[in-house]
Design a protein around this motif. Sequence first.
Motif, mmCIF file in Angstrom:
data_model
loop_
_atom_site.group_PDB
_atom_site.id
_atom_site.type_symbol
_atom_site.label_atom_id
_atom_site.label_comp_id
_atom_site.label_asym_id
_atom_site.label_seq_id
_atom_site.Cartn_x
_atom_site.Cartn_y
_atom_site.Cartn_z
ATOM 1 N N PHE A 5 0.833 -1.189 0.000
ATOM 2 C CA PHE A 5 0.000 0.000 0.000
ATOM 3 C C PHE A 5 0.872 1.245 0.000
ATOM 4 C CE2 PHE A 5 -2.117 3.472 2.203
ATOM 5 C CZ PHE A 5 -3.324 3.534 1.535
ATOM 6 N N VAL A 6 0.557 2.175 -0.898
ATOM 7 C CA VAL A 6 1.225 3.472 -0.952
ATOM 8 C C VAL A 6 0.164 4.542 -1.160
ATOM 9 C CG1 VAL A 6 2.742 4.969 -2.318
ATOM 10 C CG2 VAL A 6 3.446 2.634 -1.809
ATOM 11 N N SER A 7 0.281 5.647 -0.436
ATOM 12 C CA SER A 7 -0.594 6.792 -0.688
ATOM 13 C C SER A 7 0.269 8.003 -0.992
ATOM 14 C CB SER A 7 -1.493 7.077 0.517
ATOM 15 O OG SER A 7 -0.724 7.443 1.660
ATOM 16 N N LEU A 8 -0.211 8.856 -1.891
ATOM 17 C CA LEU A 8 0.488 10.086 -2.256
ATOM 18 C C LEU A 8 -0.228 11.269 -1.629
ATOM 19 C CD1 LEU A 8 1.308 9.504 -6.045
ATOM 20 C CD2 LEU A 8 2.653 8.890 -4.031
ATOM 21 N N ARG A 9 0.534 12.121 -0.951
ATOM 22 C CA ARG A 9 -0.057 13.264 -0.246
ATOM 23 C C ARG A 9 0.650 14.542 -0.666
ATOM 24 N NH1 ARG A 9 -0.535 10.373 5.744
ATOM 25 N NH2 ARG A 9 -0.985 8.285 4.914
ATOM 26 N N PRO A 10 -0.130 15.586 -0.959
ATOM 27 C CA PRO A 10 0.455 16.798 -1.536
ATOM 28 C C PRO A 10 1.109 17.734 -0.540
ATOM 29 C CG PRO A 10 -1.934 17.018 -1.388
ATOM 30 C CD PRO A 10 -1.610 15.615 -0.974
ATOM 31 N N GLU A 11 0.772 17.644 0.734
ATOM 32 C CA GLU A 11 1.328 18.602 1.693
ATOM 33 C C GLU A 11 2.805 18.312 1.973
ATOM 34 O OE1 GLU A 11 -0.775 20.519 5.265
ATOM 35 O OE2 GLU A 11 0.427 18.926 6.171
ATOM 36 N N ILE A 12 3.632 19.345 1.824
ATOM 37 C CA ILE A 12 5.071 19.226 2.057
ATOM 38 C C ILE A 12 5.452 20.175 3.200
ATOM 39 C CG2 ILE A 12 7.373 19.294 1.034
ATOM 40 C CD1 ILE A 12 5.464 17.329 -0.336
ATOM 41 N N THR A 13 6.016 19.639 4.255
ATOM 42 C CA THR A 13 6.422 20.439 5.404
ATOM 43 C C THR A 13 7.944 20.585 5.430
ATOM 44 O OG1 THR A 13 6.691 18.528 6.868
ATOM 45 C CG2 THR A 13 4.468 19.489 6.689
ATOM 46 N N ARG A 14 8.431 21.406 6.348
ATOM 47 C CA ARG A 14 9.875 21.538 6.530
ATOM 48 C C ARG A 14 10.496 20.197 6.913
ATOM 49 N NH1 ARG A 14 12.138 26.576 7.137
ATOM 50 N NH2 ARG A 14 13.680 25.769 8.600
ATOM 51 N N THR A 15 9.781 19.430 7.717
ATOM 52 C CA THR A 15 10.277 18.099 8.096
ATOM 53 C C THR A 15 10.448 17.219 6.872
ATOM 54 O OG1 THR A 15 9.205 18.241 10.263
ATOM 55 C CG2 THR A 15 9.797 16.052 9.476
ATOM 56 N N HIS A 16 9.457 17.251 5.958
ATOM 57 C CA HIS A 16 9.569 16.486 4.716
ATOM 58 C C HIS A 16 10.789 16.936 3.914
ATOM 59 C CE1 HIS A 16 4.972 15.895 5.009
ATOM 60 N NE2 HIS A 16 5.585 14.809 5.428
ATOM 61 N N ALA A 17 10.990 18.242 3.836
ATOM 62 C CA ALA A 17 12.110 18.775 3.065
ATOM 63 C C ALA A 17 13.439 18.259 3.617
ATOM 64 C CB ALA A 17 12.081 20.302 3.075
ATOM 65 N N LEU A 18 13.564 18.183 4.927
ATOM 66 C CA LEU A 18 14.796 17.669 5.529
ATOM 67 C C LEU A 18 14.981 16.180 5.234
ATOM 68 C CD1 LEU A 18 14.598 19.527 8.960
ATOM 69 C CD2 LEU A 18 16.087 20.068 7.026
ATOM 70 N N ILE A 19 13.876 15.433 5.235
ATOM 71 C CA ILE A 19 13.948 14.020 4.866
ATOM 72 C C ILE A 19 14.408 13.871 3.420
ATOM 73 C CG2 ILE A 19 12.568 11.932 4.463
ATOM 74 C CD1 ILE A 19 10.793 12.818 6.817
ATOM 75 N N LEU A 20 13.854 14.705 2.537
ATOM 76 C CA LEU A 20 14.248 14.672 1.127
ATOM 77 C C LEU A 20 15.729 14.969 0.964
ATOM 78 C CD1 LEU A 20 11.175 16.570 -0.337
ATOM 79 C CD2 LEU A 20 11.784 14.214 -0.869
ATOM 80 N N MET A 21 16.234 15.921 1.710
ATOM 81 C CA MET A 21 17.652 16.267 1.627
ATOM 82 C C MET A 21 18.523 15.084 2.050
ATOM 83 S SD MET A 21 17.591 20.197 3.042
ATOM 84 C CE MET A 21 19.388 20.331 3.060
ATOM 85 N N ASP A 22 18.102 14.376 3.084
ATOM 86 C CA ASP A 22 18.851 13.187 3.519
ATOM 87 C C ASP A 22 18.875 12.134 2.425
ATOM 88 O OD1 ASP A 22 19.492 14.223 5.981
ATOM 89 O OD2 ASP A 22 17.805 13.289 7.029
ATOM 90 N N TRP A 23 17.720 11.905 1.787
ATOM 91 C CA TRP A 23 17.665 10.921 0.711
ATOM 92 C C TRP A 23 18.608 11.298 -0.430
ATOM 93 C CZ3 TRP A 23 11.598 10.733 0.403
ATOM 94 C CH2 TRP A 23 11.106 9.945 1.457
ATOM 95 N N LEU A 24 18.616 12.587 -0.776
ATOM 96 C CA LEU A 24 19.389 13.028 -1.928
ATOM 97 C C LEU A 24 20.884 13.159 -1.627
ATOM 98 C CD1 LEU A 24 16.876 15.644 -3.365
ATOM 99 C CD2 LEU A 24 17.355 13.353 -4.220
ATOM 100 N N GLU A 25 21.271 12.894 -0.402
ATOM 101 C CA GLU A 25 22.695 12.817 -0.076
ATOM 102 C C GLU A 25 23.242 11.401 -0.215
ATOM 103 O OE1 GLU A 25 23.098 14.426 3.826
ATOM 104 O OE2 GLU A 25 22.768 16.511 3.191
ATOM 105 N N ASP A 26 22.342 10.442 -0.486
ATOM 106 C CA ASP A 26 22.729 9.047 -0.666
ATOM 107 C C ASP A 26 23.033 8.802 -2.145
ATOM 108 O OD1 ASP A 26 22.948 6.283 -0.869
ATOM 109 O OD2 ASP A 26 21.327 5.888 0.550
#
Length: 303
Positions: A5-26
């Motif tokens: 199961f996967v759901s897509l959600r449009p709201e992006i918070t600062r916390t999400h942005a930090l998670i994205l940055m961690d992913w993109l450092e890999d």
Amino acid sequence: MNKPFVSLRPEITRTHALILMDWLEDERVTRYLSDSRGVSRFIAQAVDRAQMPILTHLFNQGGRFFMAYDRNDIPVGFVRLVKTGAECEIVLVIGDHDNWGRGLGASTIREGLKLAFLDMRAESVIAKIHPNNTRSLKGFERCGFLLKLETPTLNSLFMTSGRYLQLLREGAMAKSTDIYVTEIDKARLQSLIEFEQGAAIVELEHEIERAIVVDPQHVARDVVTMNSRVVLQLDDEQTEVGLVYPQDADERSGKLSVLSDVGAAILGYQEGDAIDWRVTDRTRRIRIERVLYQPESAGDFHL
């Protein structure tokens, strides 16, 4: 459920942005991602520049951006949809490499296609993938994409809206459990959704399109049809509800609109079926315990 199961959600918070940055450092994540440095730099600038906790408007510039969540409501990746004319490009990443191989990528692709075709009304969706990115190529091919262009540096795959609807009706694009809708209910619901918009409409249209259409006189007695009354198990809570059209909805008496989250979720399922569904921004397990009343089995074909 056989498919994650996967759901897509449009709201992006600062916390999400930090998670994205961690992913993109890999490096394993960004190895084949086009312009990964530019994406990472954009995210960092957005976090530094904006003081508000919600950054959705920044991420939706030039396209639509969604965080992908798993069954436990944990962010596992992102999807970006960029529509140009009738064509929509899809870019997706499953960010934590520990989640690779679990089928989350294919589920995320299917959710992205649902939005591209049923919400954004694209006529075709394309994915541009590095030829060495075999995991991603296989994921898109398993979801029904066809090869459009192949070069030493880029493979372009595509799917048309017609092919998507065909695969959806064949059961290749949805949950493994079959659902059933009567001819009358389908005609009424299709007329209804022509004049409505929103996330629930996309989900309802998706369910109607994939449903097996049956004659009202031959539908099984334990199928949830319109105006049925059923006992549900929502996580650990048991409740009795009626599935009705929007004009008849009354939550105080347990009459749920088919345009509500739970209403759209239960249409067409049978006693004993259990599904995961996004309800008010969290994932809930819904089980059809018992169909107390079904108009067709009671001979009330006028409802």
